[in-house]
Design an enzyme around this catalytic site. Structure first.
Site: not given
Ligand code: NOJ
Ligand code: MG
Length: 548
Positions: A222, A281
Site C-alpha cells: 500500500d 501500489e
Molecule cells: C490505498 C488503498 O487502496 C486505499 O483504500 C487506502 O485508503 C489508501 N491506500 C491509504 O491506505
C-alpha cells in the site's frame, strides 16, 4: 506451515524445451475486498471464513491468485488500511487460524495468496502511536512518526502546507499540552511512519517474515510511493494537491528514497522459496518513473493505473499499452493491467453505464486479458457489476466521503457486497444483511443467475480465462499491432487489432459497426458476429479473440 502450490509455469513460446515463466509474469490475480466478498457469521461483513468457502468459485473461474485487502486488527477508520496490529486478524474478519486455513485451502486449490501490507502509516490506535502521544516531544516514540511543532505565534498553524489525499490538511494537532502536530497523508486516524528511523524498517521486516512464514505468496504494498518524504518537509505552494498525484513528483510521493526500501524487501522475498512477490501500489507521474519500482532488484509488479484511467478511445488506449510495455520492458518486468479496484468507480459505470457501459466493459476485459503480462480482476467485475451511485449518506463509511474535497467520496459505491445467488438481498453474501445495501437489480447479476448463460459476463470471463491457459500465445510474450488505414491489410481507425503467437485480438471501440478481414478462427467474442466471405462485421464496442 503451509505448502506453496506446485509452481504453475506456462510456456511463453512453442519449442522443444520451452523456458519456464515465473508464475507472476502472467498471473491473473483476483482482488478479494474481504469485507464485501462473503460473510460466514451473519454480521453483514465479509470475513476470512466466508472467503475460504468461496475459493472453489475462484479456482473454477480460472484465476491464478487472490489478493486479500487488509484483515488485520484495526478500528476500520479506512476499511482496514489503518492497522493497529499487523500480526493479528481483526475479530470482524476472524482469527489467525482462519488466515492460516484460508492460505492452506487456497494452495490446495492451486491458488496463490497475496496479502496487503500497509507500511506508510499505522492506525492511531497502534501501540506505537499511543506511546508517542503519551511520551511527549523529542522522545524515541515520537521519532517513529512525523511530529513537528506548529507554525504561527502559538504553533496554531500546521507545520507545512501539505494536504491529505482525503481532503483537508495533512496535519493534526495533538490534544496534549505540548501542542505538536503529526503528519497523516490520509485520514487523521492514519499517522505516517517515519521510514528514516531504522526501528520502523526493522519492525516491517519482522512483520513481512511473520506472514511469509505463515505461507503467503506475496504482498500488495500500500502507498509504495509514499514512505519517504523530502528532507525538511518543504511546502508545495499550491492547493488541490490531490490533483497532482500521479502527475508530478511531490515532496511526499514518489521520492527516490523509497527505492532503497523496496530493494531491501526484494532481498527478503528472494530469501524465501516458492516465488514470493511484491506488488507496488504506486502512483508515479509517468510510466518511466513507475518502472523504477519494478527494476530487477525491486518489487515484481506495479499496478498500471495509467491503463485504468485511460479514456475509451482507441488512440489513447494504444498509447498507454505501448508506453506500459516499453517502460516495464526496459527493466525486464512484466506489464500489469487493471480496470477496477476498491478505490475507483467500477469500469462499467466509468465507461458510460447502462448497456453501453456493459458492452465496453466486456470488450475491455477481453482486451486486458489478451495483453502481454499479468492482469488484476476486482471482485464483481466478472459479474459486470456497476457502481452503486445512490447509496444513502447514512450508510457510507469511506473517510474520503466525510472529508469532502479529497477523493470525492466515490469509494463506497464500488465496495457493495457481491451477489452470489437468490432472489433477495443479501443474495447469498451471508446469512443475514450486508454492511452496504445491494440494489434489487443485482439478483439478475448474481453468480447463480449468470452461471450457464453463454451471454453472461461471468461466462465470458470463465471462457477467457480458460482460453488464456490453453492458448500458448497469451500471457507473457510478444505482441504486434496490425497496420491501421485503408486497404486489405489495414484495420479502420478506432479499431485496435494485434497479434500474438497463434492469436489475434480485434477491438472495435467505435459506436458503429465496422467491417474487417477475418484474421483467423473466432474463439471468443463479446457480441454475436456476422461473416460474409472473408470479412466479418464487428458490432459497435465489441472485442473478438481469434486463433490464427
Ligand atoms: C490505498 C488503498 O487502496 C486505499 O483504500 C487506502 O485508503 C489508501 N491506500 C491509504 O491506505
Ligand atoms: Mg462476518
Amino acid at each position: 506451515m503451509t505448502q506453496n502450490p506446485a509452481p504453475a509455469t506456462t510456456t511463453a513460446t512453442e519449442g522443444n524445451t520451452p523456458p519456464a515463466t515465473p508464475w507472476w509474469r502472467d498471473a491473473v490475480i483476483y482482488q478479494i475486498y474481504v469485507r464485501s466478498f462473503a460473510d460466514s457469521d451473519g454480521d453483514g461483513i465479509g470475513d476470512l471464513r466466508g472467503a475460504r468457502r468461496r475459493l472453489p468459485y475462484l479456482a473454477e473461474l480460472g484465476v491464478d491468485a487472490v489478493w486479500l485487502t487488509p484483515f488485520y486488527a484495526s478500528p476500520q477508520a479506512d476499511g482496514g488500511y489503518d492497522v493497529a496490529d499487523y500480526r493479528a486478524v481483526d475479530p470482524l474478519f476472524g482469527g489467525l487460524q482462519d488466515a492460516d486455513d484460508l492460505v492452506r485451502e487456497a494452495h490446495r486449490l492451486g491458488l496463490r495468496v497475496i496479502v496487503d501490507i500497509v507500511p506508510n502509516h499505522t492506525s492511531d490506535r497502534h501501540a506505537w502511536f499511543r506511546e508517542a502521544l503519551a511520551e511527549g516531544p523529542g522522545g524515541a516514540a515520537r521519532a517513529r512518526y512525523h511530529f513537528r511543532p506548529g507554525r504561527g505565534a502559538d504553533g496554531e498553524l500546521p507545520p507545512n502546507d501539505w494536504e491529505s489525499v482525503f481532503g483537508g490538511p495533512a496535519w493534526t494537532r495533538t490534544g496534549g499540552a505540548d501542542g505538536e502536530w503529526y503528519l497523516h497523508l490520509f485520514a487523521p486516524e492514519q499517522p505516517d511512519l517515519n521510514w528514516e528511523n531504522p526501528e520502523v524498517a526493522a519492525e516491517f521486516e519482522s512483520i513481512l517474515r511473520f506472514w511469509l512464514d505463515l505461507g503467503v505468496d506475496g504482498f500488495r504494498v500500500d502507498v509504495a510511493h509514499g514512505m519517504v518524504k523530502a528532507p525538511g518537509l518543504p511546502d508545495i505552494g499550491r492547493k488541490e494537491q490531490a490533483k497532482l498525484i500521479g502527475a508530478q513528483v511531490l515532496p511526499f510521493f514518489d521520492q527516490d528514497g523509497v527505492h532503497a526500501i523496496h530493494r531491501s524487501w526484494r532481498r527478503l522475498l528472494d530469501s524465501y522459496d516458492g516465488g514470493r512477490i511484491g506488488v507496488a501500489e504506486a502512483w508515479a507521474p509517468t510510466p518511466e518513473r513507475l518502472a523504477l519500482y519494478v527494476r530487477p532488484d525491486e518489487l515484481h509488479q506495479a499496478f498500471n493505473f495509467h491503463f485504468l484511467t485511460c479514456p475509451w478511445d482507441a488512440a489513447a488506449m494504444r498509447a498507454v499499452i505501448d508506453e506500459s510495455l516499453a517502460s516495464t520492458g526496459s527493466v525486464g518486468a512484466p506489464a500489469t493491467w487493471v480496470l477496477s479496484n476498491h478505490d475507483v468507480v467500477r469500469h462499467t459505470t466509468r465507461y458510460g453505464g447502462g448497456e453501453r457501459g456493459t458492452r465496453r466493459a466486456r470488450a475491455a476485459a477481453l482486451l486486458m486479458l489478451a495483453l502481454p503480462g499479468s492482469a488484476y480482476v476486482y471482485q464483481g467485475e466478472e459479474l459486470g457489476l456497476p457502481e452503486v451511485v445512490d447509496l444513502p449518506d447514512a450508510v457510507r463509511q469511506d473517510p474520503a466521503f466525510f472529508r469532502g474535497d479529497g477523493q470525492e467520496g466515490t469509494r463506497d459505491g464500488c465496495r457493495v457486497p457481491i451477489p452470489w445467488e437468490g432472489a433477495e438481498a443479501p443474495y447469498g453474501f451471508g446469512p443475514a444483511g450486508s454492511w452496504l445495501p445491494q440494489p434489487a437489480e443485482w439478483r439478475h447479476l448474481s453468480v447463480a443467475a449468470q452461471s450457464g448463460d453463454p451471454r453472461s459476463t461471468l461466462e465470458l470471463y470463465r471462457s477467457a480465462l480458460a482460453l488464456r491457459r490453453r492458448l500458448p500465445g497469451l500471457g507473457d510474450g510478444p505482441m504486434s499491432w496490425h497496420a491501421t488505414g485503408d486497404g486489405d491489410a489495414g484495420v479502420p481507425e478506432g479499431v485496435l487489432a494485434f497479434s500474438r503467437p497463434g492469436f489475434a485480438c480485434t477491438l472495435n471501440t467505435l459506436g458503429i459497426e465496422v467491417e474487417l478481414t477475418v484474421p483467423g478462427r473466432p474463439v471468443l467474442a463479446t457480441a454475436p458476429l456476422e461473416f460474409t466471405g472473408g470479412t466479418v462485421r464487428l458490432p459497435a464496442e465489441t472485442c473478438v479473440w481469434w486463433e490464427v
